[in-house]
Design a protein around this motif. Sequence first.
Motif, PDB file in Angstrom:
ATOM      1  N   THR A   1       0.700  -1.044  -0.084  1.00  0.00           N
ATOM      2  CA  THR A   1       0.054   0.222  -0.060  1.00  0.00           C
ATOM      3  C   THR A   1       0.983   1.343  -0.049  1.00  0.00           C
ATOM      4  OG1 THR A   1      -1.827  -0.913   1.192  1.00  0.00           O
ATOM      5  CG2 THR A   1      -1.825   1.281   1.272  1.00  0.00           C
ATOM      6  N   ARG A   2       0.233   2.209  -0.789  1.00  0.00           N
ATOM      7  CA  ARG A   2       1.140   3.440  -0.680  1.00  0.00           C
ATOM      8  C   ARG A   2       0.109   4.604  -0.872  1.00  0.00           C
ATOM      9  NH1 ARG A   2       6.147   5.339  -2.364  1.00  0.00           N
ATOM     10  NH2 ARG A   2       6.400   7.541  -2.929  1.00  0.00           N
ATOM     11  N   ALA A   3       0.317   5.627   0.269  1.00  0.00           N
ATOM     12  CA  ALA A   3      -0.590   6.512   0.531  1.00  0.00           C
ATOM     13  C   ALA A   3       0.329   7.890   0.007  1.00  0.00           C
ATOM     14  CB  ALA A   3      -1.238   6.650   1.618  1.00  0.00           C
ATOM     15  N   ASP A   4      -0.007   8.895  -0.509  1.00  0.00           N
ATOM     16  CA  ASP A   4       0.703   9.928  -0.718  1.00  0.00           C
ATOM     17  C   ASP A   4      -0.286  11.288  -0.754  1.00  0.00           C
ATOM     18  OD1 ASP A   4       2.633  12.022  -1.498  1.00  0.00           O
ATOM     19  OD2 ASP A   4       3.826  10.507  -2.130  1.00  0.00           O
ATOM     20  N   GLY A   5      -0.088  12.279  -0.003  1.00  0.00           N
ATOM     21  CA  GLY A   5      -0.889  13.415  -0.255  1.00  0.00           C
ATOM     22  C   GLY A   5      -0.479  14.528   0.904  1.00  0.00           C
ATOM     23  N   THR A   6      -1.345  15.681   0.538  1.00  0.00           N
ATOM     24  CA  THR A   6      -1.108  16.658   1.284  1.00  0.00           C
ATOM     25  C   THR A   6      -2.387  17.158   2.252  1.00  0.00           C
ATOM     26  OG1 THR A   6       0.480  17.724  -0.326  1.00  0.00           O
ATOM     27  CG2 THR A   6      -0.358  19.310   1.249  1.00  0.00           C
ATOM     28  N   LEU A   7      -2.026  17.076   3.548  1.00  0.00           N
ATOM     29  CA  LEU A   7      -3.089  17.080   4.401  1.00  0.00           C
ATOM     30  C   LEU A   7      -3.261  18.724   4.670  1.00  0.00           C
ATOM     31  CD1 LEU A   7      -2.802  14.259   6.841  1.00  0.00           C
ATOM     32  CD2 LEU A   7      -3.851  14.363   4.510  1.00  0.00           C
ATOM     33  N   HIS A   8      -4.549  19.484   4.598  1.00  0.00           N
ATOM     34  CA  HIS A   8      -4.576  20.689   4.938  1.00  0.00           C
ATOM     35  C   HIS A   8      -5.604  20.884   6.448  1.00  0.00           C
ATOM     36  CE1 HIS A   8      -3.192  22.031   0.888  1.00  0.00           C
ATOM     37  NE2 HIS A   8      -4.005  20.924   0.355  1.00  0.00           N
ATOM     38  N   PHE A   9      -5.017  21.446   7.183  1.00  0.00           N
ATOM     39  CA  PHE A   9      -5.414  21.603   8.385  1.00  0.00           C
ATOM     40  C   PHE A   9      -5.760  23.242   8.534  1.00  0.00           C
ATOM     41  CE2 PHE A   9      -2.599  18.053   9.208  1.00  0.00           C
ATOM     42  CZ  PHE A   9      -3.542  17.276   9.815  1.00  0.00           C
ATOM     43  N   PRO A  10      -7.058  23.518   8.399  1.00  0.00           N
ATOM     44  CA  PRO A  10      -7.557  24.785   8.231  1.00  0.00           C
ATOM     45  C   PRO A  10      -7.212  25.725   9.852  1.00  0.00           C
ATOM     46  CG  PRO A  10      -9.528  23.650   8.327  1.00  0.00           C
ATOM     47  CD  PRO A  10      -8.287  22.649   8.312  1.00  0.00           C
ATOM     48  N   ALA A  11      -7.047  26.840   9.644  1.00  0.00           N
ATOM     49  CA  ALA A  11      -6.809  27.844  10.622  1.00  0.00           C
ATOM     50  C   ALA A  11      -8.517  27.853  11.631  1.00  0.00           C
ATOM     51  CB  ALA A  11      -6.476  29.069  10.550  1.00  0.00           C
ATOM     52  N   HIS A  12      -7.963  27.938  12.913  1.00  0.00           N
ATOM     53  CA  HIS A  12      -9.453  28.048  13.652  1.00  0.00           C
ATOM     54  C   HIS A  12      -8.971  29.022  14.938  1.00  0.00           C
ATOM     55  CE1 HIS A  12      -8.231  25.002  16.774  1.00  0.00           C
ATOM     56  NE2 HIS A  12      -7.794  24.553  15.748  1.00  0.00           N
ATOM     57  N   ALA A  13      -9.911  29.198  15.737  1.00  0.00           N
ATOM     58  CA  ALA A  13      -9.653  30.146  16.889  1.00  0.00           C
ATOM     59  C   ALA A  13      -8.226  29.919  17.813  1.00  0.00           C
ATOM     60  CB  ALA A  13     -10.745  30.157  17.899  1.00  0.00           C
ATOM     61  N   ASP A  14      -7.927  28.861  17.754  1.00  0.00           N
ATOM     62  CA  ASP A  14      -6.788  28.447  18.703  1.00  0.00           C
ATOM     63  C   ASP A  14      -5.484  28.218  17.841  1.00  0.00           C
ATOM     64  OD1 ASP A  14      -8.208  29.040  20.912  1.00  0.00           O
ATOM     65  OD2 ASP A  14      -8.761  27.018  20.979  1.00  0.00           O
ATOM     66  N   ALA A  15      -5.638  28.024  16.596  1.00  0.00           N
ATOM     67  CA  ALA A  15      -4.571  27.445  15.723  1.00  0.00           C
ATOM     68  C   ALA A  15      -4.404  28.046  14.475  1.00  0.00           C
ATOM     69  CB  ALA A  15      -4.531  25.995  15.528  1.00  0.00           C
ATOM     70  N   LEU A  16      -3.210  28.176  13.931  1.00  0.00           N
ATOM     71  CA  LEU A  16      -3.019  28.638  12.530  1.00  0.00           C
ATOM     72  C   LEU A  16      -3.288  27.507  11.472  1.00  0.00           C
ATOM     73  CD1 LEU A  16       0.456  30.175  13.201  1.00  0.00           C
ATOM     74  CD2 LEU A  16      -1.774  31.238  12.768  1.00  0.00           C
ATOM     75  N   SER A  17      -3.213  27.619  10.280  1.00  0.00           N
ATOM     76  CA  SER A  17      -3.551  26.770   9.554  1.00  0.00           C
ATOM     77  C   SER A  17      -2.260  26.014   9.086  1.00  0.00           C
ATOM     78  CB  SER A  17      -4.037  27.316   8.012  1.00  0.00           C
ATOM     79  OG  SER A  17      -3.051  28.101   7.629  1.00  0.00           O
ATOM     80  N   GLN A  18      -2.267  24.760   8.707  1.00  0.00           N
ATOM     81  CA  GLN A  18      -1.210  24.066   8.608  1.00  0.00           C
ATOM     82  C   GLN A  18      -1.095  23.159   7.524  1.00  0.00           C
ATOM     83  OE1 GLN A  18       0.133  21.999  12.133  1.00  0.00           O
ATOM     84  NE2 GLN A  18       1.962  20.974  11.150  1.00  0.00           N
ATOM     85  N   THR A  19      -0.123  22.840   6.483  1.00  0.00           N
ATOM     86  CA  THR A  19      -0.238  21.977   5.394  1.00  0.00           C
ATOM     87  C   THR A  19       0.932  21.100   5.344  1.00  0.00           C
ATOM     88  OG1 THR A  19      -1.198  23.643   4.028  1.00  0.00           O
ATOM     89  CG2 THR A  19      -0.195  22.057   2.939  1.00  0.00           C
ATOM     90  N   VAL A  20       0.492  19.660   5.488  1.00  0.00           N
ATOM     91  CA  VAL A  20       1.614  18.640   5.721  1.00  0.00           C
ATOM     92  C   VAL A  20       1.501  17.680   4.552  1.00  0.00           C
ATOM     93  CG1 VAL A  20       2.634  17.181   7.339  1.00  0.00           C
ATOM     94  CG2 VAL A  20       1.091  19.049   8.141  1.00  0.00           C
ATOM     95  N   HIS A  21       2.729  17.553   4.107  1.00  0.00           N
ATOM     96  CA  HIS A  21       2.837  16.449   3.065  1.00  0.00           C
ATOM     97  C   HIS A  21       3.281  15.147   3.742  1.00  0.00           C
ATOM     98  CE1 HIS A  21       4.914  14.899  -1.068  1.00  0.00           C
ATOM     99  NE2 HIS A  21       3.754  14.262  -0.834  1.00  0.00           N
ATOM    100  N   VAL A  22       2.146  14.137   3.568  1.00  0.00           N
ATOM    101  CA  VAL A  22       2.560  13.143   4.301  1.00  0.00           C
ATOM    102  C   VAL A  22       2.567  11.771   3.256  1.00  0.00           C
ATOM    103  CG1 VAL A  22       1.169  13.656   6.255  1.00  0.00           C
ATOM    104  CG2 VAL A  22       0.223  12.453   4.480  1.00  0.00           C
ATOM    105  N   ARG A  23       3.418  10.812   3.412  1.00  0.00           N
ATOM    106  CA  ARG A  23       3.506   9.591   2.760  1.00  0.00           C
ATOM    107  C   ARG A  23       3.430   8.232   3.735  1.00  0.00           C
ATOM    108  NH1 ARG A  23       8.433  10.046  -0.820  1.00  0.00           N
ATOM    109  NH2 ARG A  23       9.639   9.485   1.062  1.00  0.00           N
ATOM    110  N   THR A  24       2.589   7.278   3.330  1.00  0.00           N
ATOM    111  CA  THR A  24       2.429   6.082   3.983  1.00  0.00           C
ATOM    112  C   THR A  24       2.800   5.041   3.157  1.00  0.00           C
ATOM    113  OG1 THR A  24       0.665   7.072   5.314  1.00  0.00           O
ATOM    114  CG2 THR A  24       1.125   4.894   5.483  1.00  0.00           C
TER     115      THR A  24
END
Lengths: 278, 62
Positions: free
Chosen positions: A224-247
């Motif tokens: 199995t191979r997983a590859d993608g960019t996860l987008h964690f949007p900003a909200h009241a307590d945190a900044l937005s974050q984009t993480v390239h992950v691979r499994t």
Amino acid sequence: MTRTLLLFATILTSTQAQQGFGPLDPTPPAAPIPQILTHMAQQESAFANARDHYTFRQDVTFETLAPDTNQPDGAYHQLTDISFDDAGRRQEHVVFAPANTLQRVTLTEADLDDVAHRLPFILTTPELPDYTLTYLGRQRVDQLDTYVFDCTPREILKDHRSLQVEDHRYFQGRIWLSQQDHQIVLIHGQAVPQDTRPGHENLSPPFTTYYQQIDGKYWFPIYTRADGTLHFPAHADALSQTVHVRTTVRYTDYKRFHATVTLHYGTEVPTTPNPPQP
Amino acid sequence: MWASRATRDRPRPSPPSLKSVILSEGRSPKPKDPEELTLTHTLNPFSPKALTPAPTQDPSIL
């Protein structure tokens, strides 16, 4: 010279046709679709039962990739021996687990559950009613002739918003069945539902799982191979974050076993009487 | 996967620099040209060196 080039081009084309994906042909299958799906579920159920008599090694790696270098800047690696008990329950024995160096993401229970169940997806008869399967066509993949289906959980179709993350997770994507034995030989999709609640995002990348005929009869997941960019949007307590992950997950060393051991505690062990001495 | 909280926490605002405090409170004349701005920015007003008058180079004293 022209004939030589033409011959070379023909050979090259025929060689290329043996690898990768051919065009998707919407021609209807040779048998009625409900019949194919019923047979597929029966085959998958038989495989699930057969798999219970196998042990295998599961090699899992989660990595985050640095945005500037695209090189891993954190990793989780675990090597586990998997077996199934008499009741079909999955038994795991960790044989190698170096320190987890992931810093930008945290693995969740859903991630590990996906590794065990969604990534090596099988669609048995009891699970078949949970999904809507739509025929897409025929496709040649490497040296296999396959039927391609879109696979969507009925709960997702009904009302995506009502499905809670704590509920059962499903596979959503595309599956390829061997035209010969109607078993799953390839899948590509994602585990759903993805939790997108602000501040609680639990995301995972799309993945592809390859299967191989191990015992000459059933198709086992092998990679199995997983590859993608996860987008964690900003909200009241945190900044937005984009993480390239691979499994990557490798399923190796499939070995068939069969043993039945019965242990008795606190009871006298029945013994056969000794034969009379002459 | 969850985003790691350590890196998602919004960073606390850093305290204002001394220069900006001085400028905003009017305790120092506003610089008029870029050279003066650079000098104000790089000079540490609390160092003894900054409080010591620069040695004169008047040859008549020698």
